[in-house]
Scaffold this motif. Structure first.
Motif, mmCIF file in Angstrom:
data_model
loop_
_atom_site.group_PDB
_atom_site.id
_atom_site.type_symbol
_atom_site.label_atom_id
_atom_site.label_comp_id
_atom_site.label_asym_id
_atom_site.label_seq_id
_atom_site.Cartn_x
_atom_site.Cartn_y
_atom_site.Cartn_z
ATOM 1 N N SER A 1 -35.232 4.974 9.832
ATOM 2 C CA SER A 1 -36.051 4.936 8.626
ATOM 3 C C SER A 1 -36.519 3.503 8.410
ATOM 4 O O SER A 1 -35.946 2.752 7.638
ATOM 5 N N LEU A 2 -37.569 3.111 9.132
ATOM 6 C CA LEU A 2 -38.033 1.722 9.065
ATOM 7 C C LEU A 2 -38.929 1.529 7.854
ATOM 8 O O LEU A 2 -39.757 2.382 7.546
ATOM 9 N N ILE B 1 -45.463 2.126 9.725
ATOM 10 C CA ILE B 1 -46.820 2.189 10.278
ATOM 11 C C ILE B 1 -47.079 1.008 11.214
ATOM 12 O O ILE B 1 -47.725 1.150 12.247
ATOM 13 N N LEU B 2 -46.505 -0.171 10.856
ATOM 14 C CA LEU B 2 -46.670 -1.325 11.745
ATOM 15 C C LEU B 2 -45.980 -1.076 13.080
ATOM 16 O O LEU B 2 -46.435 -1.532 14.127
ATOM 17 N N TYR B 3 -44.858 -0.314 13.036
ATOM 18 C CA TYR B 3 -44.161 0.038 14.275
ATOM 19 C C TYR B 3 -45.073 0.863 15.182
ATOM 20 O O TYR B 3 -45.121 0.638 16.388
ATOM 21 N N LEU C 1 -55.814 3.296 8.964
ATOM 22 C CA LEU C 1 -54.496 3.237 8.334
ATOM 23 C C LEU C 1 -54.550 2.431 7.035
ATOM 24 O O LEU C 1 -53.875 2.762 6.063
ATOM 25 N N LEU C 2 -55.398 1.362 7.021
ATOM 26 C CA LEU C 2 -55.530 0.572 5.791
ATOM 27 C C LEU C 2 -56.079 1.432 4.655
ATOM 28 O O LEU C 2 -55.591 1.377 3.522
ATOM 29 N N LEU D 1 -53.359 3.522 3.414
ATOM 30 C CA LEU D 1 -52.352 2.759 2.676
ATOM 31 C C LEU D 1 -52.790 2.508 1.245
ATOM 32 O O LEU D 1 -51.955 2.461 0.336
ATOM 33 N N GLY E 1 -49.715 3.562 -0.665
ATOM 34 C CA GLY E 1 -48.981 2.391 -1.112
ATOM 35 C C GLY E 1 -47.602 2.212 -0.520
ATOM 36 O O GLY E 1 -46.745 1.572 -1.128
ATOM 37 N N THR E 2 -47.342 2.761 0.646
ATOM 38 C CA THR E 2 -46.052 2.543 1.303
ATOM 39 C C THR E 2 -46.242 2.621 2.809
ATOM 40 O O THR E 2 -47.164 3.269 3.294
ATOM 41 N N LEU E 3 -45.360 1.911 3.544
ATOM 42 C CA LEU E 3 -45.442 1.949 4.998
ATOM 43 C C LEU E 3 -44.440 2.918 5.597
ATOM 44 O O LEU E 3 -44.438 3.143 6.794
#
Lengths: 440, 153
Positions: free
Chosen positions: A166-167, A171-173, A219-220, A223, A227-229
């Motif tokens: 649970s990172l 999304i950056l991953y 993805l932006l 977001l 409001g969460t990744l």
């Protein structure tokens, strides 16, 4: 056919009754084993499943093995679908309806001769397929397969997440893993020391890094709504409101879909392995299991890509009236998992249908599609969504309709601009001679 | 606000399954790689030769090496990607915080948003600031477009 024993085995495997028996007997056997092992689960202290450290590791190993197996099934499905598209039967020799074909393919790959040419860069040559396969296998780590689940032996209200990790940078991953994926193909092209491979590799590099930009922009936009990744929170939001983000943001979904096609090197974008121009592209010099690793990597990438797309835009395990965030029973977990797998199957079917219906792009069309169509659309949409999210909370009530309207307006404006501009995105090049092919 | 041991262990325990997954995936691929070579060695069917081991070039004798020049456009694309991708990554923190700041939910978030607004970081200011940042990106993009970097003919 000359050996009677071979003939006997083949006739058994061709019989559909044998397959029916296997399909019925195996779940019954599994159920009996689980029922016999039931006392083991009843003791919470000894139970490995209730341990918050061990459960994700079990999920990781199970998912790894099931993805490796399902790639084999995918290859069979693809060949069958190709057969139906081209009005032939597809593989139908090994086992009933060709069901054992993946096994036969795997065996064949393993026993083929492994040729390594003289002038390759040997360490990189061996490393490249490993990178491709590993990267596509670790991409699914952040996917919330079935939400939170509560088992009977746990304390009341306690749940575990059916997710490997649970990172908080989920999304950056995704973007990071996608970026490393370029290395496998580029190194394969470079290390082979073959001109076809080299051009395939360098095309793949340009294509994959270019299509990361529309993916990032899409993805932006997403977001700015959620409001969460964290992927599990994104899925929970969609399940709670019942509005999938594809309805809030259809255009970013299209950008993301196109980018996933390009990143997985699937058909309209498989310029790096264009058979008519580059023989095999970046895997021209590869043989035996090393070639199979590229193949497995592509299919695993397809499964992971569709799973991520479903979590972001299609509500993950959510289905109206069937699953909810509150219901965390173990049987609800199974339903959620079933819904997720059904969605993935639909997406993979879509990937395959596209592959067998749409012709390949030319390279300049590919680059123009990315830089002159997808990136500007993404930029305009990002600005519009930014301003819109300053005005209203897009997660509230019916506000998502405003976002949908903005998407439609942006699409119409961009299409109108494209229709007015002189150079078309996917059409002929400007300096090409004008050939009239119409009958006179 | 330093990182204490407890927080560090908590974060590490979140990442442990990921580490296990990466080790498993690497192990599987390495196993396949080693197994191929072992099977190849055991079967001993492999015959080597100059023609067989030479580079494939559609049946012709290979002309020279592949370590040669290639089209500069690929290099341009790579440079552009570096700039644009880094700028897009810089937008991520803003995109995560901005909806929470402009429409805070819950007492804690409302207090946090009010604190930021009092310090001068109002939602409007943040939108304007990221607008300036994004405008710089756009100027570069339009310049490259006009220079014809994206033309491949």
């Amino acid at each position: 056919m000359w050996d009677p024993a071979v003939k006997r085995v083949e006739s058994i495997l061709r019989n559909w009754r044998v397959w029916l028996a296997v399909i019925v007997v195996l779940p019954v056997l599994a159920a009996v084993v689980l029922w016999l092992a039931l006392p083991l689960y009843k003791d919470p202290a000894a139970n490995i499943l209730s341990n918050p450290i061990w459960f994700p590791i079990i999920v990781a190993v199970v998912m790894l093995l099931s993805i490796l197996t399902s790639t084999a099934v995918c290859i069979l499905a693809e060949r069958k679908l190709a057969g139906f598209t081209q009005d032939r039967k597809g593989p139908n020799r090994v086992g009933f309806w060709g069901l054992l074909q993946p096994m036969a393919d795997g065996m064949k790959f393993f026993f083929k001769e492994d040729i390594i040419p003289h002038n390759v860069d040997k360490p990189l040559f061996m490393l490249a397929p490993c990178i491709t396969l590993t990267i596509s296998l670790i991409g699914f780590a952040i996917i919330p397969w079935a939400g939170d689940v509560h088992f009977d032996w746990m304390a009341a209200g306690e749940t575990v997440s059916t997710q490997v990790a649970s990172l908080n940078i989920g999304i950056l991953y995704i973007l990071a893993v996608g970026s490393i994926g370029v290395y496998g193909i580029v190194l394969a092209g470079y290390a082979s020391n073959n001109k076809y491979s080299f051009y395939g590799g360098i095309r793949a590099a340009a294509q994959m890094i270019s299509y990361e930009l529309p993916m990032g922009l899409a993805l932006l936009c997403l977001l700015l709504v959620c409001g969460t990744l964290r992927l599990e929170e994104i899925v929970n939001q969609q399940a709670q409101t019942g509005v999938w983000y594809v309805f809030v943001h259809p255009l970013p979904f299209l950008l993301f879909l196109t980018s996933v096609f390009a990143e997985a090197n699937r058909m309209p974008f498989d310029l790096c392995e264009a058979e008519q121009e580059l023989v095999g592209g970046f895997h021209t010099e590869y043989s035996s299991m090393k070639f199979a690793m590229f193949f497995l990597g592509e299919y695993a990438h397809m499964i992971t890509g569709s799973a991520i797309m479903i979590a972001l835009f299609f509500g993950g395990w959510h289905c109206w009236g069937l699953t909810s965030v509150e219901n965390t029973a173990w049987w609800a977990m199974l339903i959620k998992l079933g819904v997720y797998i059904a969605k993935i199957a639909i997406f993979i079917w879509f990937f395959m249908v596209i592959r067998w219906t749409i012709p390949r792009f030319r390279f300049d069309q590919l680059m123009r599609l990315c830089w002159l169509a997808l990136v500007p659309v993404g930029i305009v949409l990002l600005i519009a969504t930014g301003v819109l999210s300053a005005v209203m909370d897009l997660q509230d009530g019916w506000n998502w309709l405003a976002s949908l309207a903005v998407n439609v307006v942006v699409l119409i404006i961009m299409l109108a601009y494209a229709a007015r501009s002189k150079t078309s995105i996917t059409g002929r090049q400007g300096n090409m001679p004008d050939v009239d092919v119409r009958p006179t | 606000m330093g990182l204490n041991t407890y927080d560090f262990c908590l974060a590490a325990s979140d990442l442990l399954p990921l580490v296990v997954l990466i080790i498993c995936a690497t192990g599987i691929t390495l196993f396949i790689l080693v197994a191929t070579h072992v099977v190849d060695f055991l079967l001993k069917t492999s015959r080597k030769g100059d023609i067989k081991q030479s580079t494939y070039e559609s049946g012709m004798e290979p002309v020279g090496d592949t370590r040669r020049r290639f089209n500069v456009r690929f290099y341009m694309i790579a440079v552009l990607f570096l700039i644009f991708d880094v700028e897009i990554i810089f937008l991520y923190p803003w995109a995560v915080l901005y909806p929470r700041l402009s429409h805070p939910k819950g007492d804690e978030m409302v207090n946090w948003a009010r604190g930021l607004s009092d310090a001068g970081y109002t939602p409007g200011f943040l939108l304007a600031a990221i607008g300036v940042f994004f405008a710089l990106l756009l100027v570069g993009f339009i310049y490259e477009w006009r220079r014809g970097v994206f033309k491949w003919n």
